[in-house]
Design a protein around this motif. Structure first.
Motif, PDB file in Angstrom:
ATOM      1  N   SER A 106      -4.356  28.562   8.398  1.00 53.40           N
ATOM      2  CA  SER A 106      -4.143  29.138   9.700  1.00 53.40           C
ATOM      3  C   SER A 106      -3.472  30.427   9.347  1.00 53.40           C
ATOM      4  O   SER A 106      -3.751  31.541  10.188  1.00 53.40           O
ATOM      5  CB  SER A 106      -2.482  28.295  10.155  1.00 53.40           C
ATOM      6  OG  SER A 106      -1.699  29.087  11.027  1.00 53.40           O
ATOM      7  N   GLU A 107      -2.934  30.557   8.117  1.00 55.11           N
ATOM      8  CA  GLU A 107      -2.444  32.052   7.611  1.00 55.11           C
ATOM      9  C   GLU A 107      -3.779  32.999   7.400  1.00 55.11           C
ATOM     10  O   GLU A 107      -3.974  34.188   7.936  1.00 55.11           O
ATOM     11  CB  GLU A 107      -1.923  32.126   6.511  1.00 55.11           C
ATOM     12  CG  GLU A 107      -1.651  33.262   5.937  1.00 55.11           C
ATOM     13  CD  GLU A 107      -0.958  33.146   4.459  1.00 55.11           C
ATOM     14  OE1 GLU A 107      -0.663  34.340   3.688  1.00 55.11           O
ATOM     15  OE2 GLU A 107      -0.655  32.244   3.959  1.00 55.11           O
ATOM     16  N   LYS A 112      -7.452  37.255   9.566  1.00 55.30           N
ATOM     17  CA  LYS A 112      -8.918  37.673  10.242  1.00 55.30           C
ATOM     18  C   LYS A 112      -8.695  38.196  11.622  1.00 55.30           C
ATOM     19  O   LYS A 112      -9.267  39.273  11.886  1.00 55.30           O
ATOM     20  CB  LYS A 112      -9.547  36.222  10.254  1.00 55.30           C
ATOM     21  CG  LYS A 112     -10.508  35.936   8.940  1.00 55.30           C
ATOM     22  CD  LYS A 112     -11.289  35.047   9.144  1.00 55.30           C
ATOM     23  CE  LYS A 112     -11.878  34.456   7.802  1.00 55.30           C
ATOM     24  NZ  LYS A 112     -13.149  33.414   8.019  1.00 55.30           N
ATOM     25  N   VAL A 113      -7.852  37.520  12.436  1.00 55.33           N
ATOM     26  CA  VAL A 113      -7.664  38.290  13.735  1.00 55.33           C
ATOM     27  C   VAL A 113      -7.092  39.427  13.760  1.00 55.33           C
ATOM     28  O   VAL A 113      -7.493  40.474  14.545  1.00 55.33           O
ATOM     29  CB  VAL A 113      -6.933  37.279  14.548  1.00 55.33           C
ATOM     30  CG1 VAL A 113      -6.349  38.101  15.878  1.00 55.33           C
ATOM     31  CG2 VAL A 113      -7.613  36.070  14.795  1.00 55.33           C
ATOM     32  N   ALA A 114      -5.970  39.592  13.030  1.00 56.00           N
ATOM     33  CA  ALA A 114      -5.365  41.091  12.680  1.00 56.00           C
ATOM     34  C   ALA A 114      -6.206  42.207  12.402  1.00 56.00           C
ATOM     35  O   ALA A 114      -6.284  43.090  12.493  1.00 56.00           O
ATOM     36  CB  ALA A 114      -4.195  40.983  11.822  1.00 56.00           C
ATOM     37  N   ASN A 115      -7.030  41.628  11.257  1.00 53.01           N
ATOM     38  CA  ASN A 115      -8.357  42.617  10.622  1.00 53.01           C
ATOM     39  C   ASN A 115      -9.101  42.941  11.513  1.00 53.01           C
ATOM     40  O   ASN A 115      -9.427  44.197  11.727  1.00 53.01           O
ATOM     41  CB  ASN A 115      -8.917  41.874   9.169  1.00 53.01           C
ATOM     42  CG  ASN A 115      -9.695  42.740   8.584  1.00 53.01           C
ATOM     43  OD1 ASN A 115      -9.354  44.122   8.496  1.00 53.01           O
ATOM     44  ND2 ASN A 115     -10.474  42.257   7.897  1.00 53.01           N
ATOM     45  N   ASP A 116      -9.585  42.036  12.341  1.00 51.32           N
ATOM     46  CA  ASP A 116     -10.374  42.490  13.352  1.00 51.32           C
ATOM     47  C   ASP A 116     -10.152  43.356  14.453  1.00 51.32           C
ATOM     48  O   ASP A 116     -10.535  44.272  14.961  1.00 51.32           O
ATOM     49  CB  ASP A 116     -11.171  40.981  14.165  1.00 51.32           C
ATOM     50  CG  ASP A 116     -12.002  40.328  13.158  1.00 51.32           C
ATOM     51  OD1 ASP A 116     -12.580  40.856  12.092  1.00 51.32           O
ATOM     52  OD2 ASP A 116     -12.157  39.084  13.568  1.00 51.32           O
ATOM     53  N   GLU A 117      -8.767  42.970  14.884  1.00 49.09           N
ATOM     54  CA  GLU A 117      -8.125  43.968  15.791  1.00 49.09           C
ATOM     55  C   GLU A 117      -7.884  45.484  15.350  1.00 49.09           C
ATOM     56  O   GLU A 117      -8.192  46.417  16.007  1.00 49.09           O
ATOM     57  CB  GLU A 117      -6.619  43.438  16.169  1.00 49.09           C
ATOM     58  CG  GLU A 117      -6.879  42.002  17.038  1.00 49.09           C
ATOM     59  CD  GLU A 117      -5.497  41.380  17.187  1.00 49.09           C
ATOM     60  OE1 GLU A 117      -4.389  41.840  16.699  1.00 49.09           O
ATOM     61  OE2 GLU A 117      -5.291  40.453  17.926  1.00 49.09           O
ATOM     62  N   GLU A 118      -7.585  45.456  14.039  1.00 50.60           N
ATOM     63  CA  GLU A 118      -7.370  46.717  13.184  1.00 50.60           C
ATOM     64  C   GLU A 118      -8.715  47.711  13.182  1.00 50.60           C
ATOM     65  O   GLU A 118      -8.842  48.729  13.379  1.00 50.60           O
ATOM     66  CB  GLU A 118      -6.689  46.472  11.810  1.00 50.60           C
ATOM     67  CG  GLU A 118      -6.473  47.957  11.178  1.00 50.60           C
ATOM     68  CD  GLU A 118      -5.251  48.656  12.014  1.00 50.60           C
ATOM     69  OE1 GLU A 118      -5.159  50.000  11.882  1.00 50.60           O
ATOM     70  OE2 GLU A 118      -4.472  47.954  12.859  1.00 50.60           O
ATOM     71  N   TYR A 119      -9.933  46.688  13.100  1.00 55.47           N
ATOM     72  CA  TYR A 119     -11.196  47.351  12.873  1.00 55.47           C
ATOM     73  C   TYR A 119     -11.518  47.984  14.088  1.00 55.47           C
ATOM     74  O   TYR A 119     -12.225  49.236  14.205  1.00 55.47           O
ATOM     75  CB  TYR A 119     -11.924  46.245  12.250  1.00 55.47           C
ATOM     76  CG  TYR A 119     -13.578  46.668  12.139  1.00 55.47           C
ATOM     77  CD1 TYR A 119     -13.782  47.635  11.125  1.00 55.47           C
ATOM     78  CD2 TYR A 119     -14.474  46.540  13.243  1.00 55.47           C
ATOM     79  CE1 TYR A 119     -15.103  48.094  11.247  1.00 55.47           C
ATOM     80  CE2 TYR A 119     -15.813  46.904  12.946  1.00 55.47           C
ATOM     81  CZ  TYR A 119     -16.071  47.559  12.269  1.00 55.47           C
ATOM     82  OH  TYR A 119     -17.592  48.114  12.034  1.00 55.47           O
ATOM     83  N   ASN A 120     -11.210  47.022  15.280  1.00 50.96           N
ATOM     84  CA  ASN A 120     -11.783  47.422  16.564  1.00 50.96           C
ATOM     85  C   ASN A 120     -11.025  48.595  16.834  1.00 50.96           C
ATOM     86  O   ASN A 120     -11.429  49.587  17.698  1.00 50.96           O
ATOM     87  CB  ASN A 120     -11.509  46.178  17.581  1.00 50.96           C
ATOM     88  CG  ASN A 120     -12.570  45.150  17.324  1.00 50.96           C
ATOM     89  OD1 ASN A 120     -13.876  45.576  16.641  1.00 50.96           O
ATOM     90  ND2 ASN A 120     -12.193  44.082  17.744  1.00 50.96           N
ATOM     91  N   ARG A 121      -9.494  48.564  16.481  1.00 47.35           N
ATOM     92  CA  ARG A 121      -8.647  49.734  17.100  1.00 47.35           C
ATOM     93  C   ARG A 121      -9.221  51.136  16.429  1.00 47.35           C
ATOM     94  O   ARG A 121      -9.440  52.046  16.751  1.00 47.35           O
ATOM     95  CB  ARG A 121      -7.368  49.444  16.525  1.00 47.35           C
ATOM     96  CG  ARG A 121      -6.302  50.786  17.070  1.00 47.35           C
ATOM     97  CD  ARG A 121      -5.072  50.482  16.796  1.00 47.35           C
ATOM     98  NE  ARG A 121      -4.990  50.512  14.944  1.00 47.35           N
ATOM     99  CZ  ARG A 121      -4.938  51.888  14.337  1.00 47.35           C
ATOM    100  NH1 ARG A 121      -5.213  52.751  14.901  1.00 47.35           N
ATOM    101  NH2 ARG A 121      -4.663  51.627  12.945  1.00 47.35           N
ATOM    102  N   ILE A 122      -9.466  50.840  14.858  1.00 43.95           N
ATOM    103  CA  ILE A 122     -10.190  52.168  14.478  1.00 43.95           C
ATOM    104  C   ILE A 122     -11.523  52.736  14.744  1.00 43.95           C
ATOM    105  O   ILE A 122     -11.850  53.877  14.907  1.00 43.95           O
ATOM    106  CB  ILE A 122     -10.448  51.799  12.721  1.00 43.95           C
ATOM    107  CG1 ILE A 122      -8.918  51.789  11.988  1.00 43.95           C
ATOM    108  CG2 ILE A 122     -10.975  52.847  12.015  1.00 43.95           C
ATOM    109  CD1 ILE A 122      -8.892  51.068  10.708  1.00 43.95           C
TER     110      ILE A 122
END
Length: 167
Positions: A106-107, A112-122
């Motif tokens: 779960s962690e 992974k979701v947080a990393n993908d969101e940050e990557y997409n934001r960048i």
């Protein structure tokens, strides 16, 4: 045929034991009254069979337990209890490990979701036109000319290592 065989067997049994099965086949009973059976007489006339001495001796042995047998039973019960306790502990450990793995998964999914969101934001904030302007205008970079491009062929369809050399 089977009725005759059954009647013959019943008659042979009655002749051997001297007993009847409570039915009188030769007489007819009038009325609704049921005959009273003489239970006391039947109990007195029952024959008791003698038990063979070897069988009696074996039965007596089966009822007694010696010290070795009791010790064996105690050891067997202790072993069974020890195995049972260890099995329950292993089951508890397995349950805890399963819960721990589920928490870690779960962690991991959350990260992974947080990393993908940050990557997409960048990626969405990158302005390629601004990068091109800075590269050409401030850093002095230019597009490659006709003689600067070198093509290599790879026959092995493997990877190719490029070593910087002097041109």
């Amino acid at each position: 045929m089977s009725q005759n065989r059954r009647n013959y067997r019943q008659a042979a049994y009655e002749k051997e034991t001297g007993e009847r099965d409570g039915r009188n086949r030769n007489s007819y009973v009038y009325g609704t009254a049921v005959r009273k059976l003489d239970v006391q007489r039947q109990l007195e006339t029952e024959t008791t069979r003698e038990v063979h001495p070897v069988v009696r001796k074996n039965r007596e042995k089966a009822h007694h337990m010696n010290a070795g047998y009791v010790f064996f039973l105690v050891v067997a019960m202790c072993t069974a209890a020890w195995i049972l306790v260890n099995y329950i502990q292993l089951q508890a450990d397995l349950t805890n490990l399963t819960k721990s793995v589920a928490e870690k998964q779960s962690e991991l999914n959350t990260l992974k979701v947080a990393n993908d969101e940050e990557y997409n934001r960048i990626i969405s904030n990158i302005n390629l036109e601004e990068i091109k302007r800075i590269a050409i205008g401030e850093l002095g970079m230019t597009y490659a000319q006709e003689g600067q491009i070198v093509l290599y062929t790879n026959d092995n369809n493997d990877y190719m290592r490029q070593v910087p050399g002097s041109n």
